[in-house]
Every structure is written in C-alpha cells, then in structure tokens.
Scaffold this active site. Structure first.
Site, mmCIF file in Angstrom:
data_model
loop_
_atom_site.group_PDB
_atom_site.id
_atom_site.type_symbol
_atom_site.label_atom_id
_atom_site.label_comp_id
_atom_site.label_asym_id
_atom_site.label_seq_id
_atom_site.Cartn_x
_atom_site.Cartn_y
_atom_site.Cartn_z
ATOM 1 N N LYS A 67 10.995 25.999 87.154
ATOM 2 C CA LYS A 67 9.656 25.426 86.967
ATOM 3 C C LYS A 67 9.589 24.950 85.527
ATOM 4 O O LYS A 67 9.921 25.703 84.604
ATOM 5 C CB LYS A 67 8.564 26.460 87.226
ATOM 6 C CG LYS A 67 7.157 25.890 86.980
ATOM 7 C CD LYS A 67 6.071 26.799 87.510
ATOM 8 C CE LYS A 67 5.659 27.837 86.519
ATOM 9 N NZ LYS A 67 4.439 28.557 86.944
ATOM 10 N N HIS A 137 -9.903 30.784 85.605
ATOM 11 C CA HIS A 137 -9.393 30.042 86.757
ATOM 12 C C HIS A 137 -8.640 30.943 87.742
ATOM 13 O O HIS A 137 -8.835 30.880 88.957
ATOM 14 C CB HIS A 137 -8.468 28.928 86.230
ATOM 15 C CG HIS A 137 -7.827 28.114 87.292
ATOM 16 N ND1 HIS A 137 -8.538 27.250 88.096
ATOM 17 C CD2 HIS A 137 -6.534 28.036 87.711
ATOM 18 C CE1 HIS A 137 -7.709 26.676 88.944
ATOM 19 N NE2 HIS A 137 -6.492 27.132 88.724
ATOM 20 N N GLN A 138 -7.770 31.821 87.196
ATOM 21 C CA GLN A 138 -6.916 32.645 88.078
ATOM 22 C C GLN A 138 -7.700 33.734 88.811
ATOM 23 O O GLN A 138 -7.249 34.227 89.844
ATOM 24 C CB GLN A 138 -5.824 33.353 87.251
ATOM 25 C CG GLN A 138 -4.952 32.468 86.410
ATOM 26 C CD GLN A 138 -3.899 31.758 87.228
ATOM 27 O OE1 GLN A 138 -3.479 32.229 88.286
ATOM 28 N NE2 GLN A 138 -3.472 30.609 86.762
ATOM 29 N N ASP A 222 1.574 37.456 79.519
ATOM 30 C CA ASP A 222 2.822 36.782 79.894
ATOM 31 C C ASP A 222 3.507 36.171 78.672
ATOM 32 O O ASP A 222 4.342 35.287 78.791
ATOM 33 C CB ASP A 222 2.552 35.707 80.962
ATOM 34 C CG ASP A 222 1.501 34.705 80.516
ATOM 35 O OD1 ASP A 222 0.960 34.831 79.379
ATOM 36 O OD2 ASP A 222 1.203 33.773 81.287
HETATM 37 P P1 NAD Z 1 -8.666 30.723 81.839
HETATM 38 O O1 NAD Z 1 -8.526 30.005 80.539
HETATM 39 O O2 NAD Z 1 -9.259 30.012 82.986
HETATM 40 O O3 NAD Z 1 -9.524 32.067 81.600
HETATM 41 C C1 NAD Z 1 -9.238 32.903 80.500
HETATM 42 C C2 NAD Z 1 -9.788 34.303 80.715
HETATM 43 O O4 NAD Z 1 -9.461 35.101 79.567
HETATM 44 C C3 NAD Z 1 -11.292 34.365 80.832
HETATM 45 O O5 NAD Z 1 -11.619 35.529 81.553
HETATM 46 C C4 NAD Z 1 -11.724 34.474 79.366
HETATM 47 O O6 NAD Z 1 -13.004 35.038 79.247
HETATM 48 C C5 NAD Z 1 -10.650 35.388 78.836
HETATM 49 N N1 NAD Z 1 -10.342 35.176 77.421
HETATM 50 C C6 NAD Z 1 -10.146 33.996 76.785
HETATM 51 N N2 NAD Z 1 -9.840 34.221 75.482
HETATM 52 C C7 NAD Z 1 -9.844 35.555 75.319
HETATM 53 C C8 NAD Z 1 -9.594 36.401 74.212
HETATM 54 N N3 NAD Z 1 -9.290 35.912 72.997
HETATM 55 N N4 NAD Z 1 -9.679 37.737 74.393
HETATM 56 C C9 NAD Z 1 -9.975 38.247 75.606
HETATM 57 N N5 NAD Z 1 -10.203 37.498 76.687
HETATM 58 C C10 NAD Z 1 -10.150 36.162 76.548
HETATM 59 O O7 NAD Z 1 -7.230 31.294 82.168
HETATM 60 P P2 NAD Z 1 -6.600 31.653 83.581
HETATM 61 O O8 NAD Z 1 -5.928 30.460 84.139
HETATM 62 O O9 NAD Z 1 -7.594 32.382 84.409
HETATM 63 O O10 NAD Z 1 -5.430 32.643 83.119
HETATM 64 C C11 NAD Z 1 -5.755 33.929 82.613
HETATM 65 C C12 NAD Z 1 -4.531 34.514 81.949
HETATM 66 O O11 NAD Z 1 -3.507 34.729 82.920
HETATM 67 C C13 NAD Z 1 -3.894 33.601 80.896
HETATM 68 O O12 NAD Z 1 -3.610 34.377 79.759
HETATM 69 C C14 NAD Z 1 -2.628 33.103 81.547
HETATM 70 O O13 NAD Z 1 -1.611 32.824 80.614
HETATM 71 C C15 NAD Z 1 -2.268 34.293 82.406
HETATM 72 N N6 NAD Z 1 -1.370 33.983 83.544
HETATM 73 C C16 NAD Z 1 -0.434 34.896 83.876
HETATM 74 C C17 NAD Z 1 0.413 34.641 84.931
HETATM 75 C C18 NAD Z 1 1.455 35.650 85.330
HETATM 76 O O14 NAD Z 1 2.302 35.356 86.187
HETATM 77 N N7 NAD Z 1 1.426 36.842 84.797
HETATM 78 C C19 NAD Z 1 0.317 33.437 85.642
HETATM 79 C C20 NAD Z 1 -0.679 32.533 85.303
HETATM 80 C C21 NAD Z 1 -1.538 32.822 84.238
#
Ligand code: NAD
Length: 320
Positions: A67, A137-138, A222
């Site tokens: 990816k 979003h997630q 991540d």
């Molecule tokens: P998003 O930008 O739509 O939402 C971000 C979330 O984190 C919200 O709940 C927001 O309030 C919170 N947030 C933002 N800044 C913050 C901070 N400084 N301290 C604490 N909370 C904070 O993001 P998303 O698409 O929902 O993704 C959420 C997280 O999941 C991201 O960090 C992304 O990298 C991670 N992710 C992990 C995987 C995996 O496989 N583990 C896959 C996709 C995304």
C-alpha cells in the site's frame, strides 16, 4: 492489470468480507506463512505530507504487494480527505503487476476489522457496554465492526474535542444502541470493551480509570511518539498485537517497552489466539490489543475486493 476504483469499493466490500480477510491473514502471520516488509514512512518536505509504503507477502493466500500513500494535511482545501492511499497487488508467480485498488475506504474497513477480531477473541464473556475514545473518521467504522461481533447494549464515549461526539451518537443510533457521553473515569469503570482511536501523543486513558474485566483495542497509535494509554495500564494487562516488531517500535506498547515496564516476550500475536496456540483471556482481568496496522491487512482486503469486483464484472482491465 485490474483496476478497482475507490468509488466502487463501498458497493463491493462488506464488513463480513473484511473481517474474514483480516482474521485469515492474522492467522497466517502467526503460522509463519505471511510476513510484513519493513515500513517506509517519510516526511517528503512538500505540502507537509507524510508518504510511505507498507508491504508484505502471504504465501497462504499468494498475496504479494504494497500500500502506497500517507497523509496530506492540506487536502481539505482541494476537497479531498487527508489520508490517501492505493494498494498494488503483484502476481506472486511472475512478479507482473496484477491490480491497483483504491485504498482509502479499505484502510478504514481493515482497521475496524482488526479491532473486531480482537473483540471476538478477547472480550470478557457477556460484554455489554462498549466505550469509545475518539470520534474522528475511523471511529464510526470501529463502532460498526465491533457491534457485528458482540451484542452490546449501550455505547459510551469520550473525545478530546467534545464537539465531535455527535459522530458517535449518530453511529450508535444507526446501530439501534443508546449512547451517552461520559468522562474517562466513568468510561473505564463501566465499559467491558474499550476502543481508542485518536491521534493522541500523550496518555488519555489512565491506569486508575479502568476497573473490572475489560478488553481494550488500542487502535490510534501507529507512529513513533503517538500514545493513548498509560504505560502502567499496559503493564498490568495481558498483551496482544498484530505484529510485535511494529508494536514495540511504532505501536502503543513502544512506551511501556521504553519505560522498562514490559518485555517484548510478554506480547503475543493475536493470530496465536485465532490458531488456538494461545488461550487468550483465560482468566485475565485486562487484555489489550495493540492494533498497529500492517501491510498484510491492506493486501488481504484488497485481494478480497478484487475477487468480488471480478465476480461482479466491475474490475477494469488495462495493459501495462
Ligand atoms: P481524524 O483526524 O478523523 O480524528 C482524530 C481523532 O483524534 C479525533 O477523535 C480527535 O478528537 C482526536 N485528536 C486529534 N488530535 C488530538 C490530540 N493532539 N490529542 C488527542 N486526541 C486528538 O482521524 P481518524 O481517521 O479517525 O484516525 C484516528 C487515528 O487512528 C489517527 O491517529 C490515525 O493515524 C490512526 N489510524 C490507525 C490505524 C491502524 O491501523 N492502527 C489505521 C488508520 C488510522
């Protein structure tokens, strides 16, 4: 090669197909039939973008590929989402490129499927309350996937930006579940299963917050430096992950490892539970799954959607 455009993924990939693909690839990883390649992630110095590759090879499913993509923080001004990715699959017998698949929706589905697999195998028996930390979003994908594997009666949630909690309330309503916004100590006390999915860089859920038999799927961390959980909470849990090398370097457990609170050999691959080699919860009060997100997950769901697209005659064929 076949092309499955991003706009077609939603109509093709079902949560059940994503769950099956992720469960199978976690099992193959633990059986030594599938392995992930080292992750490349670079700040490219243009548009503040982070770009990288996650790849691997699954000899059980003969899935080879990567990816490519990352995070472009200025995309909103172009009416695009910030996370952009594409999965490329190759013929494992010849090396010829086999498919290019839109990876944006697939990333959300495969991440949600990973925590759902952990909930299926590690949630306390009869778990009724789902606690959500994160409302981005997630989070909606996470809640939907969790509700498919466990009959929850209620969802409670907390987010550092409270104005975003409507997403959790709306998703719970869509699932026919009551929702309540709570503080973290109430969330940790009442929830049987907790999903954390934020972009935090310091602990949100503290050791003192979590009481009773609980499973936590820690999905947000991540990258090096990100953190959602108190290392003391991690230190008293039975620990699982997708890929141990990622967990201790870019996943949630990097911090407890760095603090000397846990050793790498205390962490078990979730695939071992799926394969029956590890008993899972087995009387433990607290289990944590560190979902770091591996390339093989992306390949697994992409291979599945290509198959579905072929069956439905939707995949576009081009000569490279
Ligand atoms: P998003 O930008 O739509 O939402 C971000 C979330 O984190 C919200 O709940 C927001 O309030 C919170 N947030 C933002 N800044 C913050 C901070 N400084 N301290 C604490 N909370 C904070 O993001 P998303 O698409 O929902 O993704 C959420 C997280 O999941 C991201 O960090 C992304 O990298 C991670 N992710 C992990 C995987 C995996 O496989 N583990 C896959 C996709 C995304």
């Amino acid at each position: 090669m076949l092309i499955v455009p991003e706009k077609e993924i939603g109509g093709l990939m079902t949560p059940d197909a994503a769950f099956d693909a992720i469960q199978a690839v976690f099992a193959a990883m633990d059986a030594g039939q599938a392995y992930n390649f080292p992750v490349v992630r670079e700040a490219i110095g243009h548009q503040d973008a982070l770009y990288g590759f996650k790849g691997g090879f699954d000899a059980a499913g003969l899935t080879l590929g990567l990816k490519a993509g990352g995070y472009w923080p200025n995309n909103a001004t172009r009416n695009l989402i910030n996370h952009q990715s594409t999965v490329f699959l190759f013929d494992a017998d010849t090396g010829r490129v086999a498919a290019a698949v839109g990876g944006n929706l697939l990333t959300a589905l495969r991440t949600a499927a990973a925590s759902a697999v952990s909930i299926k195998y590690l949630a306390p028996k009869g778990a009724k309350v789902l606690g959500m930390i994160g409302a981005g979003h997630q989070s909606a994908f996470q809640m939907r996937a969790a509700a498919r594997v466990q009959r929850f009666e209620k969802v409670i949630g907390w987010n550092p930006h409270p104005e975003m909690l409507t997403r959790l309330a709306d998703t719970a309503a869509e699932l026919g579940l009551p929702f309540e916004a709570v503080e973290l100590d109430q969330l940790g006390t009442e929830a049987d299963v907790i999903i954390s999915i934020t972009s935090a860089f310091s602990p949100l859920l503290l050791d003192g917050h979590v009481k009773g038999d609980t499973h936590i799927a820690a999905m947000g961390t991540d990258t090096k430096g990100k953190q959602e959980l108190d290392p003391a909470l991690v230190a008293r849990a039975k620990l699982y992950t997708d890929e141990i090398a990622q967990s201790v370097s870019i996943g949630e457990f990097q911090h407890a490892i760095a603090a000397g609170l846990i050793e790498q050999d205390q962490i078990t691959r979730l695939g071992a539970v799926i394969n029956g080699a590890d008993p899972g919860r087995d009387g433990a009060g607290l289990t944590i799954f560190d979902g770091t997100g591996v390339g093989l997950q992306d390949l697994a769901v992409a291979a599945r959607v290509v198959k579905i697209a072929q069956e439905k005659g939707i995949a576009l064929e081009v000569e490279v």
